[in-house]
Design a protein around this motif. Structure first.
Motif, PDB file in Angstrom:
ATOM      1  N   VAL A 105     109.958  34.253  35.412  1.00  0.00           N
ATOM      2  CA  VAL A 105     109.614  35.499  36.115  1.00  0.00           C
ATOM      3  C   VAL A 105     109.139  35.176  37.533  1.00  0.00           C
ATOM      4  N   ASP A 106     108.285  34.173  37.635  1.00  0.00           N
ATOM      5  CA  ASP A 106     107.723  33.802  38.940  1.00  0.00           C
ATOM      6  C   ASP A 106     108.822  33.428  39.935  1.00  0.00           C
ATOM      7  N   GLU A 107     109.849  32.758  39.437  1.00  0.00           N
ATOM      8  CA  GLU A 107     110.951  32.330  40.316  1.00  0.00           C
ATOM      9  C   GLU A 107     111.956  33.447  40.566  1.00  0.00           C
ATOM     10  N   GLY A 108     111.748  34.604  39.950  1.00  0.00           N
ATOM     11  CA  GLY A 108     112.670  35.731  40.166  1.00  0.00           C
ATOM     12  C   GLY A 108     113.958  35.611  39.370  1.00  0.00           C
ATOM     13  N   ILE A 109     114.029  34.645  38.453  1.00  0.00           N
ATOM     14  CA  ILE A 109     115.229  34.518  37.605  1.00  0.00           C
ATOM     15  C   ILE A 109     115.298  35.740  36.681  1.00  0.00           C
ATOM     16  N   ALA A 110     114.138  36.152  36.181  1.00  0.00           N
ATOM     17  CA  ALA A 110     114.033  37.446  35.483  1.00  0.00           C
ATOM     18  C   ALA A 110     113.206  38.349  36.383  1.00  0.00           C
ATOM     19  N   ALA A 111     113.596  39.621  36.485  1.00  0.00           N
ATOM     20  CA  ALA A 111     112.914  40.518  37.424  1.00  0.00           C
ATOM     21  C   ALA A 111     111.496  40.830  36.971  1.00  0.00           C
ATOM     22  N   ARG A 112     111.312  41.042  35.681  1.00  0.00           N
ATOM     23  CA  ARG A 112     110.001  41.419  35.154  1.00  0.00           C
ATOM     24  C   ARG A 112     109.800  40.753  33.795  1.00  0.00           C
ATOM     25  N   PRO A 113     108.576  40.682  33.314  1.00  0.00           N
ATOM     26  CA  PRO A 113     108.372  40.147  31.960  1.00  0.00           C
ATOM     27  C   PRO A 113     109.198  40.905  30.918  1.00  0.00           C
ATOM     28  N   LEU A 114     109.341  42.216  31.081  1.00  0.00           N
ATOM     29  CA  LEU A 114     110.074  42.971  30.055  1.00  0.00           C
ATOM     30  C   LEU A 114     111.538  42.542  29.972  1.00  0.00           C
ATOM     31  N   ASP A 115     112.108  42.033  31.089  1.00  0.00           N
ATOM     32  CA  ASP A 115     113.501  41.559  31.040  1.00  0.00           C
ATOM     33  C   ASP A 115     113.596  40.342  30.119  1.00  0.00           C
ATOM     34  N   VAL A 116     112.576  39.497  30.174  1.00  0.00           N
ATOM     35  CA  VAL A 116     112.552  38.337  29.273  1.00  0.00           C
ATOM     36  C   VAL A 116     112.465  38.823  27.824  1.00  0.00           C
ATOM     37  N   ASP A 117     111.597  39.800  27.601  1.00  0.00           N
ATOM     38  CA  ASP A 117     111.442  40.296  26.224  1.00  0.00           C
ATOM     39  C   ASP A 117     112.781  40.767  25.665  1.00  0.00           C
ATOM     40  N   VAL A 118     113.526  41.526  26.473  1.00  0.00           N
ATOM     41  CA  VAL A 118     114.793  42.075  25.968  1.00  0.00           C
ATOM     42  C   VAL A 118     115.800  40.942  25.707  1.00  0.00           C
ATOM     43  N   VAL A 119     115.812  39.928  26.566  1.00  0.00           N
ATOM     44  CA  VAL A 119     116.721  38.795  26.351  1.00  0.00           C
ATOM     45  C   VAL A 119     116.407  38.103  25.021  1.00  0.00           C
ATOM     46  N   LEU A 120     115.129  37.836  24.796  1.00  0.00           N
ATOM     47  CA  LEU A 120     114.772  37.129  23.564  1.00  0.00           C
ATOM     48  C   LEU A 120     115.021  38.000  22.326  1.00  0.00           C
ATOM     49  N   LEU A 121     114.794  39.304  22.453  1.00  0.00           N
ATOM     50  CA  LEU A 121     114.998  40.207  21.307  1.00  0.00           C
ATOM     51  C   LEU A 121     116.473  40.292  20.935  1.00  0.00           C
ATOM     52  N   HIS A 122     117.338  40.395  21.944  1.00  0.00           N
ATOM     53  CA  HIS A 122     118.743  40.664  21.627  1.00  0.00           C
ATOM     54  C   HIS A 122     119.639  39.435  21.606  1.00  0.00           C
ATOM     55  N   GLY A 123     119.164  38.311  22.151  1.00  0.00           N
ATOM     56  CA  GLY A 123     120.027  37.136  22.163  1.00  0.00           C
ATOM     57  C   GLY A 123     119.522  36.002  21.282  1.00  0.00           C
ATOM     58  N   TYR A 124     118.248  36.047  20.898  1.00  0.00           N
ATOM     59  CA  TYR A 124     117.663  34.868  20.249  1.00  0.00           C
ATOM     60  C   TYR A 124     116.910  35.203  18.956  1.00  0.00           C
ATOM     61  N   GLY A 125     117.124  36.404  18.442  1.00  0.00           N
ATOM     62  CA  GLY A 125     116.549  36.761  17.145  1.00  0.00           C
ATOM     63  C   GLY A 125     115.040  36.873  17.145  1.00  0.00           C
ATOM     64  N   PHE A 126     114.437  37.109  18.310  1.00  0.00           N
ATOM     65  CA  PHE A 126     112.978  37.251  18.334  1.00  0.00           C
ATOM     66  C   PHE A 126     112.598  38.502  17.552  1.00  0.00           C
ATOM     67  N   PRO A 127     111.594  38.390  16.646  1.00  0.00           N
ATOM     68  CA  PRO A 127     111.265  39.556  15.809  1.00  0.00           C
ATOM     69  C   PRO A 127     110.819  40.763  16.646  1.00  0.00           C
TER      70      PRO A 127
END
Ligand code: 3HC
Ligand code: NAI
Length: 688
Positions: free
Chosen positions: A608-630
């Motif tokens: 997030v800090d490096e701007g690779i993800a725009a916001r923390p919530l973008d990371v959450d959605v990636v992990l939820l939909h691509g990596y089986g995060f509960p």
């Protein structure tokens, strides 16, 4: 302006809910409905209809009000008011009626639905249960089993099925308003039939078996079981007491961290589509999609595009892989057809696919997605060739997992048209799409990628260029944290168990076996040249690889698959691993989870800090939909906020006592803790 309109048409009261975009039952709507019912009671109309303005009936309670103080009238009160009206009220339902929307309809005395309307009670996906009488009225109307299926699965049913099971009384034809008025005219003088006064349902055929199957399916999620309790209450309590019991259980669920996590997931999935700088940018038209490479990913991507009704040209190197690609796509489509996912006739979908051996076939494609081997030279050759054949304005996309999209773009004379479209395997099933925006990617190319994702039914998340983008970069770090524990003496089976108990469907070593240990080995080899001397290589994984234990496809990996695909723990694998372990420390299950999660959150904070993800919530959605995060943990960043960031940072400091190379706290995490802020505070930064 009240969101409720009231008009009289030939002694029929027409009550219209107009609260765009989904007619959610926010406070003003609830208030307006109560007032409309009161007015109807008093005026000389014989009968009333409630309908929704716009594309649907009512999308449910207003989720954005959850967690805030409740403003009267509550939704159960509104529904009870409707039901108690002595003159009949009809719900005229079109588009969608979900959650509280369907509960409003159940409070009405009769229900008309337009063809194809979706009716559902999806509350458990938000960590709650139908809380406005849905658990008491639905089983009275359709019986215990049908109600339990609808509520615990959260899946909507179509109007035609709803008619069959008794959830609605009539299917309308033609125009909604005309159909509703005609039905009301027919029903003038009919009694105000109350669902709540119907006989209590008898318990389901095999409640114990249903409960066991449900417990197994939902793993750790609480709402579906509590919802089943509420439905079960309808079989033994009076209607009034049943409603009270439903309310009690609803309020209990409203207070759970799972509810907060699931609602965070709901809003985050919608927020990811709001990307900085894209407002008002028109996407390019996409009708014809090209795919290069028909292997695992290319065949899946082609299937996804065909299922969305797009024309597809797939280019392979040779006849043999081209035939394989055709066969894979064919069987993917067969499976989709069985699941009812095919739009239109199979024949026309088959016709929309063209498989070719020559790039010339792509000259008319609007978007071309490259899915060839993960090798920079091969990819650059493909992009140079594409540059020569693709029409002006065509979008050139790469499905690379790790490679630098800027370098790939530089192989063309049109880097503004190049973007990363990182699909996940199987590409026609997994919902995540990382849209990798390179330095020169034009805004309308990014906008097109998001529009395409929507068309494919995928959740797109913007990512910047780095090794592994958002998801794979974070994965390689938390995966390393697990590997370090194994190097230090932990059993991979214990780690898998601890993470399954946390809510993942599979632990990391089960995932390795599924993906193939050769994939991990190849990645390690690729990265070895740039490795830091203090990076710890998981030599036990290399040892398994060299022993031919490549995972499920070889019948053995971390687990032994000789008897079934579930796999068994294998002393032989443990022996190979033990030889490569550097110490014999023991880790508690809690410690395993905390290390895995701290590594995930820490790397995510850097992303997030490096701007690779725009916001923390973008990371959450990636992990939820691509990596089986509960899902009910909301995503790693929401989980970290719920723990308290200070605690996560303390964990990292504690782990760093053993390895201060791996455990370097992310500057953003340190700063947030120092400022007393959370990741959620960063999400509030609205995209323009
Ligand atoms: N409350 C508040 N906002 C809602 C909402 C709701 N119930 N449903 C959708 N929205 C918002 C979305 O956040 C989005 O806002 P944005 O444009 O600012 O991002 C906007 O409405 C449009 O939503 P979608 O992009 O999802 O629109 P679609 O057309 O794709 O889908 C829908 C429409 C099928 C209704 C979908 O929005 C949906 O599934 N909504 C949630 C339905 C639901 O879960 N209802 C149950 C609510 S809980 C309940 O009713 C409790 C009761 O039992 C007491
Ligand atoms: P794969 O090896 O299954 O398929 C690659 C296909 O490309 C082969 O069928 C090959 O014949 C074909 N091909 C190679 N060069 C070609 C050329 N010049 N012209 C036409 N066809 C050519 O590989 P896979 O797994 O499908 O991966 C493809 C890309 O997708 C890689 O960049 C990979 O990193 C990425 N990816 C892979 C994921 C996975 O889980 N397998 C997930 C996400 C991305």
């Amino acid at each position: 302006m009240t969101p409720i309109r009231y008009e009289l048409v030939d002694r029929i009261a027409v009550i219209t809910v107009a609260n765009p975009p989904v007619n959610a039952l926010s406070h003003a709507v609830r208030q307006g409905l109560v007032e409309a019912v009161l007015r109807f009671r008093k005026d000389d109309a014989d009968i009333a209809i409630i309908l929704g303005d716009g594309r649907l009936f009512i999308g449910g309670a207003d989720i954005s009000e959850f967690g805030k103080p409740l403003k009267a009238p509550s939704l159960p009160e509104v529904v009870s008011d409707i039901e108690a009206c002595p003159k009949p009220i009809i719900a005229a339902i079109h588009g969608t009626a979900l959650g509280g929307g369907l509960e409003v309809a159940l409070g009405c005395h009769y229900r008309l639905a337009m063809p194809g309307t979706k009716l559902g009670l999806p509350e458990v996906t938000l960590g709650i249960l139908p809380g406005a009488g849905g658990t008491q009225r639905t089983p009275r109307l359709v019986g215990f089993d049908a109600a339990a299926d609808m509520i615990t699965s959260s899946k909507p049913i179509l109007a035609e099925k709803a008619l069959e099971i008794g959830l609605v009384d009539r299917i309308g034809q033609g125009d909604l308003r005309d159909a509703a008025l005609a039905y009301a005219d027919d029903m003038r003088g009919a009694p105000a039939r109350q669902t709540g006064a119907m006989a209590a349902p008898v318990p389901g055929t095999d409640l114990a078996a249903r409960r066991t199957a449900l417990t197994k399916r939902i793993r750790g999620e609480v709402a579906p079981l509590v919802a089943l309790d509420a439905i079960e209450a309808s079989t033994r309590l009076s209607f009034r007491d049943g409603l009270a019991e439903e309310r009690r259980l609803f309020m209990h669920l409203m207070d759970t961290p799972q509810r907060a996590g699931l609602i965070h997931a709901f809003f985050s999935e919608r927020a990811v589509t709001k990307v900085d700088g894209l407002k008002g940018v028109a996407p390019r038209d996409i009708a014809h999609v090209g795919v290069i490479g028909g292997g695992t990913m290319g065949a899946g991507i082609a299937t996804a595009a065909l299922l969305a009704g797009l024309r597809v040209t797939l280019v392979e190197r040779d006849n043999a892989p081209a035939d394989r690609a055709r066969a894979t796509i064919g069987s993917n489509l067969d499976a989709a057809q069985k699941r009812g996912k095919l739009k239109g006739a199979r024949e026309s979908v088959d016709k929309a696919l063209n498989i070719a051996l020559d790039y010339e076939a792509l000259s008319d494609a609007d978007l071309i997605i490259e899915a060839v081997f993960e090798d920079m030279e091969v990819k650059r050759d493909v992009f140079q060739a594409l540059d020569n054949v693709a029409k002006a304005g065509a979008i050139l996309a790469t499905n690379t997992s790790y490679l630098d999209v800027n370098q790939i773009a530089q192989a063309t004379t049109r880097p503004q048209d190049v973007v990363g479209l990182h699909f996940f395997s199987p590409a026609h099933i997994m919902r995540l799409l990382e849209v990798v925006v390179a330095d020169q990617t034009a805004p309308d190319v990014t906008a097109t990628a998001f529009a395409l994702a929507k068309r494919l039914g995928k959740v797109a998340v913007r990512a910047g260029v780095c090794d592994g983008f958002i998801g794979n970069r974070i994965l390689s770090t938390y995966r390393a944290a697990a590997d370090h524990m194994v190097l230090d003496g932990a059993s991979p089976y214990d780690i898998d168990r601890a993470l399954r108990d946390f809510g993942f469907a599979m632990g990391p070593y089960q995932v390795s076996d599924l993906a193939g240990l050769d994939i991990g080995f190849a990645t390690r080899e690729r990265k070895a040249a740039n490795a830091h001397p203090r990076d710890r290589r998981p030599v036990f994984a290399d040892a398994l690889y060299h022993a031919g234990r490549l995972g499920q496809k070889a019948g053995r990996g971390y687990y032994d698959y000789s008897e079934d695909r579930k796999g068994r723990e294998d002393p032989e694998a443990l022996r190979i691993i033990a030889e490569a372990q550097t110490s014999q420390r023991s880790f508690s299950a809690d410690d395993m989870v905390r290390r895995y999660m701290a590594a995930m959150v820490n790397e995510a904070a850097k992303v997030v800090d490096e701007g690779i993800a725009a916001r923390p919530l973008d990371v959450d959605v990636v992990l939820l939909h691509g990596y089986g995060f509960p899902r009910w943990h909301g995503g790693p960043m929401h989980w970290a906020d719920a723990q308290g960031l200070e605690r996560v940072l303390q964990d990292i400091a504690r782990f760093a006592q053993d390895d201060d190379h791996f455990w370097q706290p992310a500057p953003l995490l340190t700063k947030l803790v120092a400022d007393g802020r959370s990741f959620a505070d960063l999400n509030r930064k609205e995209a323009p």
